[in-house]
Design a protein around this motif. Structure first.
Motif, mmCIF file in Angstrom:
data_model
loop_
_atom_site.group_PDB
_atom_site.id
_atom_site.type_symbol
_atom_site.label_atom_id
_atom_site.label_comp_id
_atom_site.label_asym_id
_atom_site.label_seq_id
_atom_site.Cartn_x
_atom_site.Cartn_y
_atom_site.Cartn_z
ATOM 1 N N HIS A 67 -36.490 -7.655 -103.882
ATOM 2 C CA HIS A 67 -36.119 -8.518 -102.856
ATOM 3 C C HIS A 67 -34.676 -8.970 -102.810
ATOM 4 N N THR A 75 -31.893 -8.345 -99.547
ATOM 5 C CA THR A 75 -31.242 -9.318 -98.944
ATOM 6 C C THR A 75 -29.785 -9.254 -99.119
ATOM 7 N N THR A 107 -27.325 -8.563 -95.686
ATOM 8 C CA THR A 107 -26.225 -9.637 -95.494
ATOM 9 C C THR A 107 -25.083 -8.960 -95.491
ATOM 10 N N LEU A 129 -34.353 -6.469 -90.851
ATOM 11 C CA LEU A 129 -33.483 -7.698 -91.521
ATOM 12 C C LEU A 129 -31.995 -7.891 -90.730
ATOM 13 N N LEU A 156 -28.414 -15.725 -94.829
ATOM 14 C CA LEU A 156 -28.979 -15.505 -96.045
ATOM 15 C C LEU A 156 -30.144 -15.911 -96.422
ATOM 16 N N THR A 198 -32.941 -14.215 -94.256
ATOM 17 C CA THR A 198 -33.076 -13.094 -94.799
ATOM 18 C C THR A 198 -34.032 -12.960 -95.831
ATOM 19 N N VAL A 199 -33.834 -14.056 -96.713
ATOM 20 C CA VAL A 199 -34.928 -14.183 -98.130
ATOM 21 C C VAL A 199 -36.207 -14.279 -97.568
ATOM 22 N N ALA A 247 -37.818 -11.006 -95.713
ATOM 23 C CA ALA A 247 -37.630 -10.030 -96.480
ATOM 24 C C ALA A 247 -39.162 -9.715 -96.918
#
Length: 255
Positions: free
Chosen positions: A65, A69, A73, A133, A191, A194-195, A198
């Motif tokens: 994970h 991320t 990013t 992403l 960020l 994206t977490v 994901a």
């Protein structure tokens, strides 16, 4: 020294952020993880649940994970900041709508649909999830870069030119430095987005906590789903906390 002088001096002294404020988020994360561990320890897990939420699996899913991320990013920074600088220039006003349209496209299309489309073009795996992403997270950084550069006082640019700076020096030493707070705010948002997104990487065999959430739902194993969801939220809060620290440390003095 009179009382009035002391009062003026105190008024001019900027209030320092309390160190305690920066410890609230990590303390809350520790409490959440400890509570989750205590709760899981009280359960009688069956064989499927034990295979899904043991230490080795959780460490592997955390690494997957975080890799998704960080990689997404990094690509967003490489793509969005230069495009944001280009779009912020008045001489590029004909290109700006195209750049913004491309940036908006990632969030206009549902991420799961974008991942499915990428699957037809690229197959399944880490790279497919990465494309989805990046497309989803590029807009906040792109927009904030544009705003950060455009809001700089033109008088500062003229002063830099008067000092003999070239366009490249003005960009590096003046515009980007003053735009750092806005860019970091956009990066912080990207960020956290994206977490969360994901987790959908599990649909294209990219790993991460999405696999725990989806498998728990499919197999009706709520402890597995809850563990995956709580750990995803903890990573999001932790990354947001790191982003807040970076904003405080990297922004130019006086801003």
């Amino acid at each position: 020294m009179t009382a009035e002088t002391l009062a003026v001096g105190k008024a001019r002294t900027p209030a320092r952020p309390s160190a305690l404020r920066h410890l609230i988020t990590p303390a809350a994360i520790v409490v959440a993880l400890a509570t989750l561990y205590a709760w899981v320890s009280t359960l009688e897990l069956d064989s499927i649940e034990r295979r899904s939420i043991n230490q080795a699996v959780l460490v592997a899913k955390t690494v997957e994970h975080v890799q998704m991320t960080v990689a997404a990013t990094a690509l967003v920074v490489v793509i969005a900041i230069p495009l944001g600088i280009v779009a912020s220039r008045s001489r590029n006003r004909f290109v700006t709508p195209l750049i913004l349209t491309a940036g908006n496209l990632g969030q206009a299309v549902p991420c799961i649909g974008l991942l499915v489309l990428c699957t037809f073009l690229m197959g399944v795996g880490f790279q497919t999830a990465l494309v989805g992403l990046v497309a989803y997270a590029v807009l906040p950084v792109l927009r904030n870069t544009m705003v950060g550069v455009q809001q700089i006082d033109p008088a500062l640019i003229e002063a830099a030119r008067g000092m003999g700076m070239t366009k490249g020096q003005i960009l590096r030493r003046v515009e980007l430095k003053l735009a750092v707070p806005a860019i970091l705010a956009g990066l912080r948002t990207a960020l956290v987005l994206t977490v969360g997104v994901a987790t959908l990487g599990a649909f294209v065999a990219a790993g991460g906590f999405g696999e725990l959430i989806i498998n728990g739902l499919k197999l009706n194993r709520m402890p597995v789903t809850i563990v995956g969801g709580v750990l995803t939220a903890c990573i999001a809060f932790f990354i947001d906390w790191l982003g807040g620290l970076a904003e405080n440390l990297l922004k130019p003095r006086g801003i």
